[in-house]
Design an enzyme around this catalytic site. Structure first.
Site, mmCIF file in Angstrom:
data_model
loop_
_atom_site.group_PDB
_atom_site.id
_atom_site.type_symbol
_atom_site.label_atom_id
_atom_site.label_comp_id
_atom_site.label_asym_id
_atom_site.label_seq_id
_atom_site.Cartn_x
_atom_site.Cartn_y
_atom_site.Cartn_z
ATOM 1 N N GLU A 1 -5.322 -8.208 -0.628
ATOM 2 C CA GLU A 1 -6.152 -8.188 0.663
ATOM 3 C C GLU A 1 -7.503 -7.951 0.290
ATOM 4 O O GLU A 1 -7.655 -6.970 -0.365
ATOM 5 C CB GLU A 1 -5.362 -6.983 1.405
ATOM 6 N N GLU B 1 0.990 -1.116 -0.090
ATOM 7 C CA GLU B 1 -0.084 -0.050 -0.143
ATOM 8 C C GLU B 1 0.743 1.172 0.070
ATOM 9 O O GLU B 1 0.725 2.128 0.869
ATOM 10 C CB GLU B 1 -0.893 -0.033 1.233
HETATM 11 O O1 AHR Z 1 -5.138 -5.921 6.850
HETATM 12 C C1 AHR Z 1 -5.108 -4.870 7.776
HETATM 13 C C2 AHR Z 1 -4.473 -3.740 7.063
HETATM 14 O O2 AHR Z 1 -5.046 -3.074 6.145
HETATM 15 C C3 AHR Z 1 -3.115 -4.011 6.429
HETATM 16 O O3 AHR Z 1 -1.980 -3.973 7.136
HETATM 17 C C4 AHR Z 1 -2.822 -2.899 5.311
HETATM 18 O O4 AHR Z 1 -2.116 -3.443 4.262
HETATM 19 C C5 AHR Z 1 -4.397 -2.723 5.060
HETATM 20 O O5 AHR Z 1 -4.463 -1.226 5.051
#
Ligand code: AHR
Length: 506
Positions: free
Chosen positions: A297, A178
């Site tokens: 994610e 990110e």
């Molecule tokens: O999964 C929780 C968080 O969400 C992770 O650390 C980050 O990559 C995202 O913003």
């Protein structure tokens, strides 16, 4: 929510109408040094369930059942402040550090080699991230040497000294996490990140030309820099990377369940937009190289979010962070998300459920027990049944009104067909809160020989959850397979349900 047309639907299947091969990596997970994912979740030497390495045997068994093909590690936001050298070598010499991302204490008792042991134990491929925040391109290259080079040079010899003479052979590598987010430690502008990722990729590949690299795309479709970030970093890195990432966490803050249950529309738009960006950059570069998408994610996350209480650890070890409790409607959203993975499998090749244990996870643990949450079950069914190729199914279903997406079909569907076994799996969500739906499944070319099993996740209360006291409120239950009549099967799907059908074709 009420259907505006009669409650009858038809799904047409044809094994000639293939979208593309289903990448097994679509059924991957994510474990971050955050909250109680690693400590208390996976690694807990004090648990009565720990093996001699300190890994929780009950958790390993559940993760094996979920059949995760790969696990992404060690972060997440944690990655951008992590020095991988802290987590290798004799445990009593590893530093205790302040993890700035989650304001927690990191003991480093679990690191790269323990992660490799964990992956072996659950039969998953490791997917490692390199720190593109505070880390240098040299650190990234050194980690590739540590993991993948034969002994004879500094970092490979260090690995051998740590007890691992043979290389770990890590194939998948994320170039940061990110990096578009201002919250990220060492956040960069798109052009800066693109330049750094390109050079890191070059050095990493000089160590091992076979590795697959994943570039940081936008961390959500809500980012003001989306989708420009994606275009810029891809233009800078196109020939050096294999995958481009996207992240998304679904929410139902307004308690608008009708719209929440139609979120697959948004997931598809996100993939379509990024797929367009990939095509645009490929064309501009006059390239024959392909880059695929990695949704590394994804999950529902909004209740345990947005406050110190959930997201800051108060400088303690393994604090309870973002331990979202999942209900039936979340399970139905997860099922639709996975339908989208199949429907878009021509461009989407990796997807990592965030995360695997305790933190926004299908599994919750206490020191001596474990709970499977509602979202465990749709993942289980897809991960074990969806093999071969995805089919382009034709669905005729009544519509229902949603505030967010207008009129949407009551059914959300995907299907797979594996020609090596003649197995055909069908995944159907009935989004209605109130209406049962009679569905004709019509096979257009092949006829079904038998229905091996029908599994259903359903309930009357969209907010119903599993608890340690009542763990079986939302589970997958077997349903008696309906008869086959020629090439048609008729079944009635209850409201708020997810049904997975496992068939063998003639
Ligand atoms: O999964 C929780 C968080 O969400 C992770 O650390 C980050 O990559 C995202 O913003």
């Amino acid at each position: 929510m009420s259907a505006t047309q009669p409650s009858k639907a038809t799904i047409y299947l044809d094994t000639n109408r293939m979208i593309g091969p289903i990448s097994p990596l679509l059924f991957s997970g994510f474990t971050e040094h955050m909250g109680r994912v690693i400590y208390d979740g996976i690694y807990d030497p004090a648990s009565p369930h720990a093996d001699k390495r300190g890994l929780r045997k009950d958790v390993l068994a559940a993760l094996r059942e979920l059949n995760f093909r790969s696990i992404r590690y060690p972060g997440g936001n944690f990655l951008s402040g992590y020095c991988w050298l802290d987590g290798v070598g004799p445990r009593d010499q590893r530093p205790r550090r302040r993890d700035l991302a989650w304001q927690s204490i990191e003991t480093n008792q679990f690191g790269t080699n323990e992660f490799m042991e964990f992956c072996k134990a659950i039969h998953a491929e490791p997917m490692l991230g390199v720190n593109m925040g505070t880390g240098t391109i040299q650190d990234a290259a050194n980690l590739v040497e540590y993991c993948n080079a034969p002994v004879g040079t500094q970092y490979a010899d260090l690995r051998a000294a740590h007890g691992y003479r043979e290389p770990h052979g890590v194939n998948y590598w994320c170039l940061g996490n990110e990096m578009d987010g201002p919250w990220q430690i060492g956040h960069l502008e798109a052009a800066e990140y693109g330049a750094k990722a390109r050079e890191a990729a070059k050095m990493m590949r000089l160590h091992d030309s076979s590795i697959k690299l994943i570039l940081c795309g936008s961390s959500s479709a809500m980012m003001p820099t989306y989708p420009d970030w994606d275009r810029v970093v891809l233009e800078l890195c196109w020939d050096r990377v294999d995958y481009h990432s996207l992240h998304y966490y679904a929410e139902n803050r307004e308690n608008d369940t009708a719209s929440f249950l139609a979120l697959s529309a948004e997931f598809e738009t996100y993939l379509d937009t990024l797929s367009g960006v990939l095509r645009y950059v490929k064309a501009r570069q006059r390239s024959t190289h392909e880059v695929y998408l990695s949704w590394d994610e994804w999950n529902v996350w909004y209740r345990a979010r947005g406050s110190q209480q959930y997201e800051r650890g108060g400088w303690t070890e393994a604090p309870h962070l973002i331990e979202e409790i999942y209900n039936l409607e979340d399970a139905l959203v997860v099922a639709q998300w996975m339908n989208v993975f199949l429907r878009k499998c021509d461009v989407l090749r990796i997807a990592c459920l965030a995360q695997a244990v305790n933190v926004i996870a299908p599994i919750l643990t206490t020191r001596d027990s474990m709970l499977k949450q509602s979202i465990y079950y749709p993942f289980l069914l897809f991960s074990n049944l969806a093999t071969g190729a995805a089919l382009d199914v034709k669905v005729k279903a009544p519509l229902y009104p949603t505030a967010r997406f207008g009129a949407m079909p009551l059914l959300d569907v995907s299907a797979s067909y594996d020609e090596t076994s003649d197995r055909n799996a069908l995944f159907i969500v009935n989004r209605s809160l109130t209406e049962s739906l009679t569905v004709d499944l019509c096979w257009q070319d092949r006829a079904p020989k038998r229905l091996n099993a029908v599994h259903q996740v359903a309930g009357t209360d969209p907010k119903a959850v599993n608890t340690f006291e009542r763990p079986n409120q939302i589970v997958a239950v077997p349903v008696a397979p309906p008869p086959i009549s020629d090439k048609t099967v008729t079944l009635t799907l209850p409201p708020l349900s997810f049904t997975a059908i496992d068939a063998t074709l003639m």
